[in-house]
Design an enzyme around this catalytic site. Structure first.
Site, mmCIF file in Angstrom:
data_model
loop_
_atom_site.group_PDB
_atom_site.id
_atom_site.type_symbol
_atom_site.label_atom_id
_atom_site.label_comp_id
_atom_site.label_asym_id
_atom_site.label_seq_id
_atom_site.Cartn_x
_atom_site.Cartn_y
_atom_site.Cartn_z
ATOM 1 C CG ASP A 29 4.594 -1.568 -2.305
ATOM 2 O OD1 ASP A 29 4.447 -0.341 -2.261
ATOM 3 O OD2 ASP A 29 4.098 -2.360 -1.475
ATOM 4 C CD GLU A 48 4.276 0.832 1.840
ATOM 5 O OE1 GLU A 48 3.126 0.376 1.724
ATOM 6 O OE2 GLU A 48 4.519 1.917 2.423
#
Length: 352
Positions: A225, A268
């Site tokens: 992430d 993301e």
């Protein structure tokens, strides 16, 4: 008819009720053995009007058939029982690049890719013995023809058979589906690939990872992430955020290696499936990627030379004996990612 030679002819007579056809046989004869020349003609006649009308109808039907075959959009090819081509229409000329004169009496295998030739005769023999008179080729399997220039042509084929004078003939109607195949491949790619980064999407990753999980080989998962990605979007706009996502996808793919799978799950969040990789190797790969991002140690070309700083948190999980499903392994990797975030971000954490 003085030479004494017999003659046969077919003659049309226009009568009140229409035209009648007769086959006439004229045979000269002598009235006596001493005669040197024929003295008469023995004439027999058989009316063949019905036969001539049938022949005319057949010629009309044949002419229509030839016209339809020549004007057909699809390629039409007929082969005899020895698999030699007996009919090759204009559309077939356009599809395969051969003239009709080149292909008549040639074996059909000329139009097949080498890999398909060995099993083709067996398939035709099987169809010949089948009670089925026509068949659509299996649409689940892509079928190819071979162009004169050596290129392969994706096609759809419908075949039928008839018996002529005790021998079986086969006719194939062949349609070029190049455009359809390109569209299907494009749709498959769109369904499997993330548009922005070019990486496999969540659906594709789940399918591939699930199949890999079912093998006995070692398997590791990196759940990744981008840190504070909302701040990147707020500072540089969504265009800048997209640049970061594309940059990370390129760097991750290069660093992790083509032998492994890197995918974008959404936003993301990214994931990597490391094949034949144990815990130590997985941690090393994760740390190499994290450090490369943190140290800006990569050669990604930013649009307009704008380098946007960002960091990465990674959770690592390795397939264990207690992992019964892929979801268990992904859940543990996600727990490692959460731990990395809680411990300050820009770090790697392993669970189990």
């Amino acid at each position: 008819m003085a030479d004494g030679v017999s003659h046969e002819l077919e003659q049309a007579y226009d009568l009140k009720d229409g035209t009648h056809w007769w086959r006439l046989s004229l045979k000269p004869f002598k009235k006596s053995a001493n005669s040197e020349t024929a003295e008469g003609v023995f004439l027999t006649g058989i009316e063949i009007t019905k036969k001539m009308l049938l022949m005319h109808d057949l010629e009309v039907s044949t002419s229509r058939f030839r016209s339809v075959v020549d004007a057909a959009y699809d390629a039409i090819i007929t082969i005899d029982q020895q698999h030699h081509i007996t009919l090759f229409n204009r559309a077939a000329e356009g599809l395969f690049g051969y003239d009709q004169e080149e292909m008549l009496d040639q074996p059909l295998e000329v139009l097949l890719p080498p890999a398909a030739r060995e099993g083709h005769r067996g398939y035709v023999h099987q169809f010949a013995r089948s009670p089925v008179r026509s068949r659509q080729m299996d649409e689940r399997n892509r079928i190819y023809g071979l162009h004169k220039d050596g290129s392969r042509i994706p096609v759809e084929i419908a075949i039928s058979k008839i018996t002529v004078n005790g021998l079986v003939e086969f006719t194939a109607i062949i349609r070029d589906i190049t455009d359809k195949v390109h569209l299907v491949d494009l749709l498959h790619r769109q369904a499997a690939v993330d548009d922005l980064t070019g990486l496999p999407n969540r659906r594709e990753f789940n399918d591939v990872a699930r199949s890999l999980f079912e093998t006995e080989n070692p398997l590791s998962i990196l759940m990744m992430d981008l840190d504070n990605f909302k701040l990147v979007n707020d500072t540089y706009g969504h265009e800048g955020g997209d640049d970061v996502l594309k940059a990370f996808a390129s760097i991750a793919r290069e660093t992790i290696g083509k032998e492994h799978i890197v995918a974008r799950l959404g936003g993301e969040e990214f994931v990597a499936c490391l094949i034949n990789t144990n815990k130590e190797e997985a941690l090393q790969i994760a740390e190499n990627l994290r450090k490369k991002i943190s140290d800006r140690d990569f050669s990604y070309s930013w649009p307009e030379d704008r380098a946007i700083p960002f960091t990465l948190s990674i959770g690592v999980a390795v397939k264990g004996t207690k992992d019964r499903e892929m979801s268990n392994l992904l859940r543990r990797a996600d727990e490692g990612l959460y731990l990395a975030k809680e411990n300050g971000r820009n770090r790697v954490e392993a669970i189990g």
